[in-house]
Design a protein around this motif. Structure first.
Motif, PDB file in Angstrom:
ATOM      1  N   TYR A  85      -0.455  -2.079   0.110  1.00  0.00           N
ATOM      2  CA  TYR A  85       0.391  -0.959  -0.531  1.00  0.00           C
ATOM      3  C   TYR A  85       0.079   0.289  -0.233  1.00  0.00           C
ATOM      4  CZ  TYR A  85       2.793   1.132  -4.699  1.00  0.00           C
ATOM      5  OH  TYR A  85       3.683   1.859  -5.275  1.00  0.00           O
ATOM      6  N   THR A 133       5.460  -4.830   1.795  1.00  0.00           N
ATOM      7  CA  THR A 133       5.208  -3.830   3.035  1.00  0.00           C
ATOM      8  C   THR A 133       4.984  -4.419   4.326  1.00  0.00           C
ATOM      9  OG1 THR A 133       3.553  -2.961   1.178  1.00  0.00           O
ATOM     10  CG2 THR A 133       3.007  -2.519   3.751  1.00  0.00           C
ATOM     11  N   ARG A 154       0.238   2.238   3.364  1.00  0.00           N
ATOM     12  CA  ARG A 154       1.550   2.622   3.740  1.00  0.00           C
ATOM     13  C   ARG A 154       1.665   3.966   4.422  1.00  0.00           C
ATOM     14  NH1 ARG A 154       5.936  -0.739   0.719  1.00  0.00           N
ATOM     15  NH2 ARG A 154       7.175   0.651   1.798  1.00  0.00           N
TER      16      ARG A 154
END
Length: 347
Positions: free
Chosen positions: A338, A32, A341
């Motif tokens: 994660y 990410t 996002r």
């Protein structure tokens, strides 16, 4: 919950007609980048996760601080046993379960802005350094980014660190966090909140650089196609899905935490003693004796007076907390990124 963190998370491809290269470019669940992060979600998840982590491991932080501030020449095991017993003994001022959580809420709340800034600087700096696609960047990018992140955030977290450490020591004269804030200002002025700034920066910058370098490279190694199957239990990956197995991240975090704790412990002992040696007690008109003038003087005194045992004072509770904490922190860090996002629309 732990099992769910360690199991694979699978994101199905939205359409088999989309070329695989395009899917990889638009949604890579393994990495990410800072440009993909929604800051509101990031901040909220950081606040929740760090408070939960702190609640579990905080008593070991307190034990570590009490051991490191104790100047008696005890062996590592003697020191650990003494402070563990005294923390549960009703005959001592530090003897209660609640004493192991002194300063918990202040530490959790006051440290959030600095921690958010730290992670933001680290991730964005690492992304820029890795943009060169150089193989060597894998080694120097996390080292430089970790040191820079600490340099930027150090002025924000040192005051809370000083206050919390003084609350954690045995026989602390402070009744509460606000009492410590007031008395430090009255007796030492603003500079009291930045006691041990140089030592703190040296410890934190070095620890940050070592941890991120170890973590990123061990993680990279464990995700290698020849090693990853041992973690996933699969002989080959599924081309129709993107799988994120968290066990390599957990393992890399544990290794990084253990290595870092052993490497920086001598500096950490000196930092703790510099930050706590100016404590004003209610029964004295002067402060506790100032023994260390600076980091290097402290290291010399520590070696001369206490030897190896002094250099590694507090290492047992530190290793007991840092290895597992780093493993959990690695998982939490990756999950926070994660689920922060912008291109992730569901949990």
């Amino acid at each position: 919950m732990v099992a769910s963190l360690l199991n694979s998370e699978t994101i199905d491809s939205t359409s088999s007609s989309i070329p695989k290269t395009i899917v990889d470019d638009t949604f890579d669940p393994h990495t990410t980048k800072w440009s993909d992060v929604n800051l509101f979600k990031f901040g909220a998840l950081i606040a929740i996760s760090t408070t939960a982590e702190n609640a579990v491991f905080y008593p070991l932080y307190v034990l570590k601080t009490r051991e490191q501030s104790d100047r008696r020449n005890l062996t590592l095991l003697q020191s650990f046993r003494y402070h563990l017993r005294s923390s549960f003994s009703k005959t001592t001022t530090a003897g209660s379960i609640s004493s192991l959580y002194r300063g918990f809420w202040f530490s959790s709340i006051a440290g959030l802005p600095a921690y958010g800034l730290y992670l933001g600087v680290y991730i964005s700096t690492k992304d820029r350094l890795n943009a060169t696609n150089s193989t060597s960047a894998r080694f120097y990018a996390p080292f430089i980014a970790g040191a820079l992140a600490d340099a930027v955030s150090v002025l924000f977290y040192v005051p809370s660190d000083v206050i919390v450490q003084r609350l954690q020591v045995s026989d602390s004269p402070y009744k509460s966090s606000f009492d410590a804030i007031r008395k430090i200002y009255v007796n030492e002025g603003i500079k009291g909140y930045y006691r041990g700034l140089g030592a703190t920066f040296m410890v934190s910058a070095l620890a940050s650089s070592i941890w991120w370098t170890a973590y990123e490279n061990v993680k990279y190694l464990l995700y290698h196609p020849s090693i990853l199957p041992y973690f996933t239990g699969r002989k080959q990956s599924n081309d129709q899905t993107h799988s994120v197995n968290r066990l390599p991240q957990f393992t890399a975090g544990f290794v990084a935490g253990t290595i870092t704790s052993a490497c920086v412990n001598p500096l950490d002992v000196v930092k703790t003693r510099i930050q706590t040696q100016h404590i004003y007690t209610s029964s004295k008109t002067s402060s506790s004796p100032v023994m260390y003038k600076n980091t290097f003087h402290g290291l010399a005194c520590l070696w001369r007076e206490e030897g190896v045992h002094g250099l590694f004072r507090g290492i047992l509770p530190k290793l007991m907390s840092r290895g597992p904490l780093s493993a959990v922190s690695a998982i939490v860090f990756e999950l926070v990124l994660y689920y922060s996002r912008d291109d992730l629309t569901r949990f």
